[in-house]
Write a protein that holds these residues in place. Structure first.
Motif, PDB file in Angstrom:
ATOM      1  N   VAL A  53      43.352  49.427  23.606  1.00  0.00           N
ATOM      2  CA  VAL A  53      42.421  49.451  22.485  1.00  0.00           C
ATOM      3  C   VAL A  53      43.062  48.918  21.199  1.00  0.00           C
ATOM      4  CG1 VAL A  53      40.984  51.276  23.440  1.00  0.00           C
ATOM      5  CG2 VAL A  53      42.934  51.885  21.995  1.00  0.00           C
ATOM      6  N   GLU A  54      44.355  48.619  21.236  1.00  0.00           N
ATOM      7  CA  GLU A  54      45.053  48.071  20.065  1.00  0.00           C
ATOM      8  C   GLU A  54      44.672  46.615  19.823  1.00  0.00           C
ATOM      9  OE1 GLU A  54      46.933  49.988  18.024  1.00  0.00           O
ATOM     10  OE2 GLU A  54      46.326  51.620  19.348  1.00  0.00           O
ATOM     11  N   THR A  55      44.340  45.894  20.870  1.00  0.00           N
ATOM     12  CA  THR A  55      43.941  44.485  20.751  1.00  0.00           C
ATOM     13  C   THR A  55      42.592  44.299  21.451  1.00  0.00           C
ATOM     14  OG1 THR A  55      45.231  43.923  22.719  1.00  0.00           O
ATOM     15  CG2 THR A  55      46.304  43.600  20.590  1.00  0.00           C
ATOM     16  N   PRO A  56      41.525  44.794  20.815  1.00  0.00           N
ATOM     17  CA  PRO A  56      40.218  44.731  21.482  1.00  0.00           C
ATOM     18  C   PRO A  56      39.767  43.302  21.773  1.00  0.00           C
ATOM     19  CG  PRO A  56      39.974  45.393  19.184  1.00  0.00           C
ATOM     20  CD  PRO A  56      41.444  45.350  19.467  1.00  0.00           C
ATOM     21  N   LEU A  57      39.186  43.149  22.937  1.00  0.00           N
ATOM     22  CA  LEU A  57      38.550  41.918  23.391  1.00  0.00           C
ATOM     23  C   LEU A  57      39.511  40.744  23.529  1.00  0.00           C
ATOM     24  CD1 LEU A  57      35.172  42.225  21.470  1.00  0.00           C
ATOM     25  CD2 LEU A  57      35.809  43.158  23.681  1.00  0.00           C
ATOM     26  N   ALA A  58      40.792  41.043  23.819  1.00  0.00           N
ATOM     27  CA  ALA A  58      41.792  39.992  23.982  1.00  0.00           C
ATOM     28  C   ALA A  58      41.838  39.446  25.402  1.00  0.00           C
ATOM     29  CB  ALA A  58      43.174  40.505  23.567  1.00  0.00           C
ATOM     30  N   GLY A  59      40.889  39.820  26.251  1.00  0.00           N
ATOM     31  CA  GLY A  59      40.838  39.283  27.613  1.00  0.00           C
ATOM     32  C   GLY A  59      41.498  40.207  28.607  1.00  0.00           C
ATOM     33  N   SER A  60      41.168  40.002  29.882  1.00  0.00           N
ATOM     34  CA  SER A  60      41.685  40.872  30.937  1.00  0.00           C
ATOM     35  C   SER A  60      42.573  40.111  31.910  1.00  0.00           C
ATOM     36  CB  SER A  60      40.515  41.497  31.715  1.00  0.00           C
ATOM     37  OG  SER A  60      41.006  42.351  32.724  1.00  0.00           O
ATOM     38  N   ASP A  61      43.567  40.809  32.417  1.00  0.00           N
ATOM     39  CA  ASP A  61      44.453  40.251  33.449  1.00  0.00           C
ATOM     40  C   ASP A  61      44.007  40.670  34.839  1.00  0.00           C
ATOM     41  OD1 ASP A  61      46.189  38.965  31.634  1.00  0.00           O
ATOM     42  OD2 ASP A  61      47.159  40.871  31.200  1.00  0.00           O
ATOM     43  N   ILE A  62      42.867  41.332  34.927  1.00  0.00           N
ATOM     44  CA  ILE A  62      42.284  41.715  36.211  1.00  0.00           C
ATOM     45  C   ILE A  62      40.929  41.020  36.295  1.00  0.00           C
ATOM     46  CG2 ILE A  62      41.467  43.596  37.673  1.00  0.00           C
ATOM     47  CD1 ILE A  62      43.449  45.432  36.185  1.00  0.00           C
ATOM     48  N   GLY A  63      40.713  40.311  37.393  1.00  0.00           N
ATOM     49  CA  GLY A  63      39.495  39.514  37.509  1.00  0.00           C
ATOM     50  C   GLY A  63      38.536  40.008  38.558  1.00  0.00           C
ATOM     51  N   PHE A  64      37.515  39.192  38.787  1.00  0.00           N
ATOM     52  CA  PHE A  64      36.478  39.440  39.783  1.00  0.00           C
ATOM     53  C   PHE A  64      36.515  38.296  40.789  1.00  0.00           C
ATOM     54  CE2 PHE A  64      34.725  40.942  35.738  1.00  0.00           C
ATOM     55  CZ  PHE A  64      34.244  42.192  36.066  1.00  0.00           C
ATOM     56  N   GLU A  65      36.516  38.618  42.057  1.00  0.00           N
ATOM     57  CA  GLU A  65      36.334  37.586  43.071  1.00  0.00           C
ATOM     58  C   GLU A  65      34.879  37.637  43.516  1.00  0.00           C
ATOM     59  OE1 GLU A  65      37.908  36.088  47.408  1.00  0.00           O
ATOM     60  OE2 GLU A  65      37.878  38.233  46.987  1.00  0.00           O
ATOM     61  N   VAL A  66      34.234  36.498  43.474  1.00  0.00           N
ATOM     62  CA  VAL A  66      32.889  36.372  44.013  1.00  0.00           C
ATOM     63  C   VAL A  66      33.022  35.458  45.226  1.00  0.00           C
ATOM     64  CG1 VAL A  66      30.514  35.658  43.592  1.00  0.00           C
ATOM     65  CG2 VAL A  66      31.862  36.670  41.725  1.00  0.00           C
ATOM     66  N   TYR A 156      42.811  41.093  41.147  1.00  0.00           N
ATOM     67  CA  TYR A 156      41.358  40.932  41.017  1.00  0.00           C
ATOM     68  C   TYR A 156      40.645  41.903  41.935  1.00  0.00           C
ATOM     69  CZ  TYR A 156      41.916  38.070  45.235  1.00  0.00           C
ATOM     70  OH  TYR A 156      42.240  37.616  46.484  1.00  0.00           O
ATOM     71  N   MET A 157      39.393  42.148  41.597  1.00  0.00           N
ATOM     72  CA  MET A 157      38.516  42.977  42.426  1.00  0.00           C
ATOM     73  C   MET A 157      37.595  42.038  43.183  1.00  0.00           C
ATOM     74  SD  MET A 157      37.475  45.893  39.660  1.00  0.00           S
ATOM     75  CE  MET A 157      36.845  44.690  38.489  1.00  0.00           C
ATOM     76  N   THR A 158      37.189  42.438  44.351  1.00  0.00           N
ATOM     77  CA  THR A 158      36.291  41.618  45.152  1.00  0.00           C
ATOM     78  C   THR A 158      34.883  42.190  45.127  1.00  0.00           C
ATOM     79  OG1 THR A 158      38.075  40.936  46.618  1.00  0.00           O
ATOM     80  CG2 THR A 158      35.839  40.705  47.468  1.00  0.00           C
ATOM     81  N   VAL A 159      33.922  41.312  44.862  1.00  0.00           N
ATOM     82  CA  VAL A 159      32.516  41.679  44.964  1.00  0.00           C
ATOM     83  C   VAL A 159      32.114  41.337  46.383  1.00  0.00           C
ATOM     84  CG1 VAL A 159      30.190  41.204  44.125  1.00  0.00           C
ATOM     85  CG2 VAL A 159      32.129  41.164  42.526  1.00  0.00           C
ATOM     86  N   LYS A 160      31.818  42.356  47.162  1.00  0.00           N
ATOM     87  CA  LYS A 160      31.485  42.130  48.563  1.00  0.00           C
ATOM     88  C   LYS A 160      29.991  42.222  48.750  1.00  0.00           C
ATOM     89  CE  LYS A 160      32.537  43.561  53.196  1.00  0.00           C
ATOM     90  NZ  LYS A 160      33.462  42.838  53.970  1.00  0.00           N
ATOM     91  N   MET A 161      29.435  41.151  49.249  1.00  0.00           N
ATOM     92  CA  MET A 161      27.997  41.123  49.493  1.00  0.00           C
ATOM     93  C   MET A 161      27.709  41.793  50.843  1.00  0.00           C
ATOM     94  SD  MET A 161      27.138  39.535  46.848  1.00  0.00           S
ATOM     95  CE  MET A 161      27.797  38.411  45.637  1.00  0.00           C
ATOM     96  N   PRO A 162      26.601  42.536  50.939  1.00  0.00           N
ATOM     97  CA  PRO A 162      26.296  43.214  52.213  1.00  0.00           C
ATOM     98  C   PRO A 162      25.924  42.219  53.314  1.00  0.00           C
ATOM     99  CG  PRO A 162      24.674  43.767  50.508  1.00  0.00           C
ATOM    100  CD  PRO A 162      25.658  42.861  49.911  1.00  0.00           C
TER     101      PRO A 162
END
Length: 162
Positions: A53-66, A156-162
């Motif tokens: 919270v010290e550097t708000p909105l500075a981006g994430s090092d964890i992503g989303f896999e689609v 990264y996290m994976t978005v798994k489609m059913p």
């Protein structure tokens, strides 16, 4: 006497309701960023028990896999000119969160809910930009994006489609 009081009261009320300061606009933008949950993805440490919270909105090092599209990392939204939105115009920032298009014509990550933000008022869009411009610039290059056939270099996290 009653007319004079009424005129004075209306004048005072008008002064309070018609004068929006830059501070008011930034405060409104901070409120909008909060309820739009920008920090839910765009904070460093988002998706962990300890978001930064010290550097708000500075981006994430964890992503989303689609699956089929690749891995995407939430961007740095601070006004840093090298790694954030500092080189983007106000209109380009507004277009990104309302149409899903970056200044270079690429589509934003599929997880970005730009369709939900596409109906924001012009005033609220300007307030959100004013807030983003008020943030401390943070040089933080997020990973990627990585295409479906590329190997991601960060978690990264994976978005798994059913």
């Amino acid at each position: 006497m009653k007319v004079g009081f009424a005129v004075a009261a209306v004048s005072i009320l008008a002064a309070f309701t018609n004068t929006a300061t830059a501070d008011d606009q930034v405060a409104r933008g901070a409120y909008l960023a909060s309820i739009m949950d920008c920090g839910g993805c765009h904070n460093t440490g988002a998706f962990t028990p300890k978001p930064n919270v010290e550097t708000p909105l500075a981006g994430s090092d964890i992503g989303f896999e689609v699956p089929g599209l690749g891995v995407f990392y939430p961007a740095n939204l601070t006004p840093d000119k090298k790694t954030g939105l500092g080189a983007w115009s106000d209109a380009e920032i507004i277009a990104a969160f309302t149409t899903g298009l970056r200044p270079d014509g690429r589509q934003l990550a599929p997880a970005m809910p730009w369709m939900s933000y596409g109906h924001i008022t012009k005033e609220d869009a300007a307030s959100l930009v004013a807030y983003l411009r008020s943030l401390k610039p943070v040089e933080h290059q997020v990973p990627g994006p990585f295409g479906a056939q590329e190997k991601a270099t960060a978690p990264y996290m994976t978005v798994k489609m059913p």
